[in-house]
Scaffold this active site. Structure first.
Site, short mmCIF file in Angstrom:
data_model
loop_
_atom_site.label_atom_id
_atom_site.label_comp_id
_atom_site.label_asym_id
_atom_site.label_seq_id
_atom_site.Cartn_x
_atom_site.Cartn_y
_atom_site.Cartn_z
N ARG A 39 49.03 39.17 23.34
CA ARG A 39 49.25 38.67 24.70
C ARG A 39 49.28 37.13 24.75
O ARG A 39 50.00 36.55 25.57
CB ARG A 39 48.16 39.24 25.63
CG ARG A 39 48.29 38.84 27.10
CD ARG A 39 47.34 39.67 27.96
NE ARG A 39 47.05 39.09 29.26
CZ ARG A 39 47.64 39.48 30.40
NH1 ARG A 39 48.52 40.45 30.39
NH2 ARG A 39 47.32 38.91 31.54
N ILE A 65 52.34 36.94 35.04
CA ILE A 65 52.11 38.07 34.16
C ILE A 65 50.89 38.79 34.74
O ILE A 65 49.90 38.16 35.09
CB ILE A 65 51.87 37.58 32.71
CG1 ILE A 65 51.56 38.71 31.74
CG2 ILE A 65 50.77 36.55 32.61
CD1 ILE A 65 51.44 38.22 30.26
N SER A 66 50.97 40.10 34.91
CA SER A 66 49.89 40.85 35.56
C SER A 66 48.62 40.85 34.73
O SER A 66 48.64 40.66 33.51
CB SER A 66 50.30 42.31 35.78
OG SER A 66 51.43 42.40 36.59
N GLN A 67 47.52 41.10 35.43
CA GLN A 67 46.21 41.32 34.81
C GLN A 67 46.33 42.47 33.79
O GLN A 67 47.02 43.45 34.07
CB GLN A 67 45.30 41.69 35.97
CG GLN A 67 43.90 42.05 35.66
CD GLN A 67 43.24 42.68 36.89
OE1 GLN A 67 43.92 43.02 37.88
NE2 GLN A 67 41.94 42.83 36.84
#
Ligand code: SAH
Length: 218
Positions: A39, A65-67
């Site tokens: 990530r 960018i999502s959790q």
């Protein structure tokens, strides 16, 4: 270099234990993908040490960018087994697409922002994610030539599910998308059956806007 990658692998393991498994994600394919995908390479250099935190992060161009947990939850709800062809709307940083690419046969991902499109296409090449196909266009119109898809994931929010996406979903296929207003949405999961559409509401969420012909205006 070796120690660096070990450091991030440790952070990933911690992320998966504390944010993903402890909150009820049990799908082994999703867990393994999240242990594998780096990530920290999907965010800008300044944010690299925040990449495994329990929150969304900016990726430039006003997008996020999502959790990690949201990514895991959306992916798990698609119930993927490995043979699928999946359509993603909103390539963004490429992280969600990379997670999918570790699980399924082929990922088709569409981005409407040219800067993000070019940047992420290059990253997929560098990281050798060869089963991801990218496209620069309005994802609310889907990708008709490659349809039907076994699953569709929309990673931006709109007031309703774009009709072309429902049409391009295979019978037995699942689609997940944040549906609602400007500032908050509900995560909606639909399944297309022979007789119609089954809908499930998975709860509140917050995403950036899905902009396009069947989304919000510019
Ligand atoms: N899945 C991404 C999330 C990115 S945020 C990730 O893992 O990083 C949502 C993305 O959707 C943004 O990059 C935004 O530009 C894009 N987007 C918004 N409307 C779109 C549309 N109609 N078609 C394709 N992409 C769209």
């Amino acid at each position: 270099m070796k120690n660096e990658s070990k450091k991030y692998a440790n952070w990933r393991r911690e992320m998966v234990e504390k944010q993903i498994m402890s909150r009820g994600i049990t799908d082994r394919l999703v867990i393994d993908a999240m242990l594998k995908v780096p990530r920290h390479l999907f965010v800008s250099e300044a944010l690299i040490d925040s990449a495994y935190g329990d929150f969304p992060l900016p990726i430039g161009e006003g997008q996020t960018i999502s959790q990690p947990f949201i990514i895991a939850e959306m992916t798990q709800n698609l119930g993927l087994k490995g043979h699928e062809r999946v359509l993603e709307i909103g390539t963004g940083s490429g992280y969600q697409g990379a997670i999918l690419s570790q699980i399924v046969y082929k990922v088709y991902t569409i981005e409407r922002n040219n800067t993000l499109f070019l940047q992420t296409r290059k990253l997929f090449d560098t990281l050798k994610y060869h089963n991801i196909v990218t496209r620069y266009s309005d994802g609310t119109q889907g990708w008709k030539q490659e349809s039907p898809f076994d699953a569709i994931i929309v990673t931006a929010g709109g007031q309703q599910i774009p009709e072309p996406l429902i049409q391009q979903l295979a019978i037995g296929g699942k689609l997940i998308m944040p549906v609602g207003g400007n500032f908050s949405q509900e995560l909606i999961l639909i399944e297309k059956t022979k007789t119609g559409i089954q809908t499930n509401n998975l709860g509140a969420c917050r995403f950036v806007k899905l902009i396009g012909q069947h989304g919000w205006g510019e």
